[in-house]
Design a protein around this motif. Sequence first.
Motif, mmCIF file in Angstrom:
data_model
loop_
_atom_site.group_PDB
_atom_site.id
_atom_site.type_symbol
_atom_site.label_atom_id
_atom_site.label_comp_id
_atom_site.label_asym_id
_atom_site.label_seq_id
_atom_site.Cartn_x
_atom_site.Cartn_y
_atom_site.Cartn_z
ATOM 1 N N THR A 51 -4.410 -1.663 -1.532
ATOM 2 C CA THR A 51 -3.171 -1.372 -0.902
ATOM 3 C C THR A 51 -3.203 -1.388 0.551
ATOM 4 O O THR A 51 -2.460 -1.775 1.389
ATOM 5 C CB THR A 51 -2.642 0.080 -1.296
ATOM 6 N N ALA A 52 -4.485 -0.736 1.034
ATOM 7 C CA ALA A 52 -4.932 -0.629 2.706
ATOM 8 C C ALA A 52 -4.888 -2.154 3.067
ATOM 9 O O ALA A 52 -4.242 -2.507 4.193
ATOM 10 C CB ALA A 52 -6.161 -0.043 2.577
ATOM 11 N N TYR A 53 -5.587 -2.985 2.144
ATOM 12 C CA TYR A 53 -5.932 -4.385 2.605
ATOM 13 C C TYR A 53 -4.586 -5.027 2.848
ATOM 14 O O TYR A 53 -3.968 -5.914 3.773
ATOM 15 C CB TYR A 53 -6.825 -5.118 1.768
ATOM 16 N N THR A 54 -3.658 -5.086 1.745
ATOM 17 C CA THR A 54 -2.318 -5.775 1.698
ATOM 18 C C THR A 54 -1.519 -5.176 3.174
ATOM 19 O O THR A 54 -0.896 -6.168 3.498
ATOM 20 C CB THR A 54 -1.684 -5.275 0.333
ATOM 21 N N MET A 55 -1.381 -4.103 3.255
ATOM 22 C CA MET A 55 -0.696 -3.533 4.247
ATOM 23 C C MET A 55 -1.274 -3.939 5.742
ATOM 24 O O MET A 55 -0.444 -4.365 6.667
ATOM 25 C CB MET A 55 -0.502 -1.857 4.416
ATOM 26 N N ALA A 56 -2.608 -3.965 5.715
ATOM 27 C CA ALA A 56 -3.136 -4.305 7.038
ATOM 28 C C ALA A 56 -2.905 -5.742 7.245
ATOM 29 O O ALA A 56 -2.550 -6.289 8.293
ATOM 30 C CB ALA A 56 -4.737 -3.986 6.981
ATOM 31 N N ARG A 57 -2.863 -6.582 6.325
ATOM 32 C CA ARG A 57 -2.731 -7.957 6.163
ATOM 33 C C ARG A 57 -1.202 -8.486 6.705
ATOM 34 O O ARG A 57 -0.971 -9.166 7.495
ATOM 35 C CB ARG A 57 -3.030 -8.817 4.801
ATOM 36 N N PHE A 58 -0.368 -7.475 6.126
ATOM 37 C CA PHE A 58 1.170 -7.806 6.738
ATOM 38 C C PHE A 58 1.347 -7.506 7.883
ATOM 39 O O PHE A 58 1.945 -8.210 8.762
ATOM 40 C CB PHE A 58 1.937 -7.071 5.646
ATOM 41 N N GLY A 59 0.753 -6.191 8.497
ATOM 42 C CA GLY A 59 0.853 -5.953 9.547
ATOM 43 C C GLY A 59 0.467 -6.954 10.742
ATOM 44 O O GLY A 59 1.048 -7.196 11.496
ATOM 45 N N SER A 108 -16.966 5.494 0.086
ATOM 46 C CA SER A 108 -16.597 6.679 -0.515
ATOM 47 C C SER A 108 -15.358 6.896 -0.828
ATOM 48 O O SER A 108 -14.540 6.179 0.032
ATOM 49 C CB SER A 108 -17.291 7.906 0.448
ATOM 50 N N LEU A 109 -14.801 7.762 -1.642
ATOM 51 C CA LEU A 109 -13.405 8.076 -1.816
ATOM 52 C C LEU A 109 -12.648 8.613 -0.496
ATOM 53 O O LEU A 109 -11.649 8.188 -0.273
ATOM 54 C CB LEU A 109 -13.176 9.046 -3.117
ATOM 55 N N ALA A 110 -13.450 9.587 0.188
ATOM 56 C CA ALA A 110 -12.753 10.200 1.312
ATOM 57 C C ALA A 110 -12.877 8.981 2.313
ATOM 58 O O ALA A 110 -11.701 8.931 3.057
ATOM 59 C CB ALA A 110 -13.892 11.101 1.949
ATOM 60 N N ARG A 111 -13.727 7.964 2.385
ATOM 61 C CA ARG A 111 -13.576 7.050 3.467
ATOM 62 C C ARG A 111 -12.593 6.157 3.197
ATOM 63 O O ARG A 111 -11.698 5.367 3.819
ATOM 64 C CB ARG A 111 -15.053 6.310 3.759
ATOM 65 N N GLY A 112 -12.421 5.670 1.682
ATOM 66 C CA GLY A 112 -11.225 4.951 1.119
ATOM 67 C C GLY A 112 -9.841 5.489 1.364
ATOM 68 O O GLY A 112 -8.920 4.610 2.043
ATOM 69 N N GLN A 113 -9.600 6.756 1.434
ATOM 70 C CA GLN A 113 -8.404 7.356 1.604
ATOM 71 C C GLN A 113 -8.138 7.326 3.212
ATOM 72 O O GLN A 113 -7.095 7.036 3.747
ATOM 73 C CB GLN A 113 -8.425 8.921 1.277
ATOM 74 N N GLU A 114 -9.190 7.560 3.984
ATOM 75 C CA GLU A 114 -8.987 7.595 5.528
ATOM 76 C C GLU A 114 -8.630 6.012 5.909
ATOM 77 O O GLU A 114 -7.725 5.880 6.670
ATOM 78 C CB GLU A 114 -10.333 7.425 6.241
ATOM 79 N N ILE A 115 -9.158 5.013 5.388
ATOM 80 C CA ILE A 115 -8.851 3.602 5.505
ATOM 81 C C ILE A 115 -7.359 3.315 5.116
ATOM 82 O O ILE A 115 -6.591 2.620 5.815
ATOM 83 C CB ILE A 115 -9.833 2.440 4.817
ATOM 84 N N PHE A 116 -7.003 3.660 3.937
ATOM 85 C CA PHE A 116 -5.539 3.786 3.448
ATOM 86 C C PHE A 116 -4.638 4.405 4.531
ATOM 87 O O PHE A 116 -3.695 3.624 4.818
ATOM 88 C CB PHE A 116 -5.636 4.266 2.087
ATOM 89 N N SER A 117 -5.071 5.589 5.047
ATOM 90 C CA SER A 117 -4.120 6.327 5.670
ATOM 91 C C SER A 117 -3.813 5.591 7.163
ATOM 92 O O SER A 117 -2.710 5.290 7.629
ATOM 93 C CB SER A 117 -4.528 7.907 5.715
ATOM 94 N N ARG A 118 -4.968 5.204 7.574
ATOM 95 C CA ARG A 118 -5.175 4.226 8.780
ATOM 96 C C ARG A 118 -4.104 3.014 8.460
ATOM 97 O O ARG A 118 -3.137 2.627 9.527
ATOM 98 C CB ARG A 118 -6.431 3.772 9.545
ATOM 99 N N ALA A 119 -4.237 2.253 7.595
ATOM 100 C CA ALA A 119 -3.330 1.202 7.353
ATOM 101 C C ALA A 119 -1.927 1.541 7.135
ATOM 102 O O ALA A 119 -1.080 0.653 7.637
ATOM 103 C CB ALA A 119 -3.768 0.481 5.756
ATOM 104 N N ILE A 120 -1.647 2.720 6.575
ATOM 105 C CA ILE A 120 -0.309 3.232 6.468
ATOM 106 C C ILE A 120 0.243 3.115 7.914
ATOM 107 O O ILE A 120 1.532 2.780 8.157
ATOM 108 C CB ILE A 120 0.044 4.488 5.837
ATOM 109 N N GLU A 121 -0.504 4.062 8.782
ATOM 110 C CA GLU A 121 0.277 4.402 10.236
ATOM 111 C C GLU A 121 0.168 3.231 10.834
ATOM 112 O O GLU A 121 1.322 3.005 11.820
ATOM 113 C CB GLU A 121 -0.867 5.614 10.654
ATOM 114 N N GLU A 122 -0.673 2.145 10.897
ATOM 115 C CA GLU A 122 -0.714 0.887 11.752
ATOM 116 C C GLU A 122 0.320 0.005 11.260
ATOM 117 O O GLU A 122 1.066 -0.434 12.276
ATOM 118 C CB GLU A 122 -2.111 0.199 11.735
#
Length: 192
Positions: A51-59, A108-122
């Motif tokens: 989901t993070a990759y998909t949002m980052a790609r779209f952005g 890690s799961l924590a790092r994955g959540q961080e990447i996801f959250s950054r993709a959302i905000e960006e």
Amino acid sequence: MTNQTSPSTLALMIRGSAPLLLRFLRGFDESNRAMQRPGMPNHPIWILGHTAYTMARFGHLIGGPAMNEKDFAPEDGSDGAQSSSVRFRADDVMKDSMPLSDPNFYPSLARGQEIFSRAIEELACVLESLPAQRLQETVLWNGDPLRIDALAIRLCFHNGLHAGQLTDLRRGAGFNRVLPTSPVAARLSEPS
């Protein structure tokens, strides 16, 4: 009356999809972040990366910055990354990729959540920066021309679809419910 969604509304929708997905990670940790269940397609860390990759790609496609190399290794493997404890390999989380059961291929799961959250905000920031008329322009997405506004809405549903996969995984693992049972549903399930 116009048939147009505002950039700020789309950004709000993207931001609003984050907690709807993240709450279903409750109970998952480093030991089970790559847990596969029979008959279920994706595991938690793949879902976060996908989901993070998909949002980052779209952005990036609509004018935002290139994908952050701290979060995603290049698709072509040009930096030699085979697996990573700090970022996702694009090939491992892009559309039609197969989730790997080895957690060492993922952060890690924590790092994955961080990447996801950054993709959302960006993505939300990119959408907010677009002039409203630009939202009606089309971009190629998986070979099809789609309007930017429609694709932003579609990504909210995409995040929701993967939140649903997390609920299936939770159920299959025997985790407690995340969403409370409504008072009406509780009464209906009581023996008479």
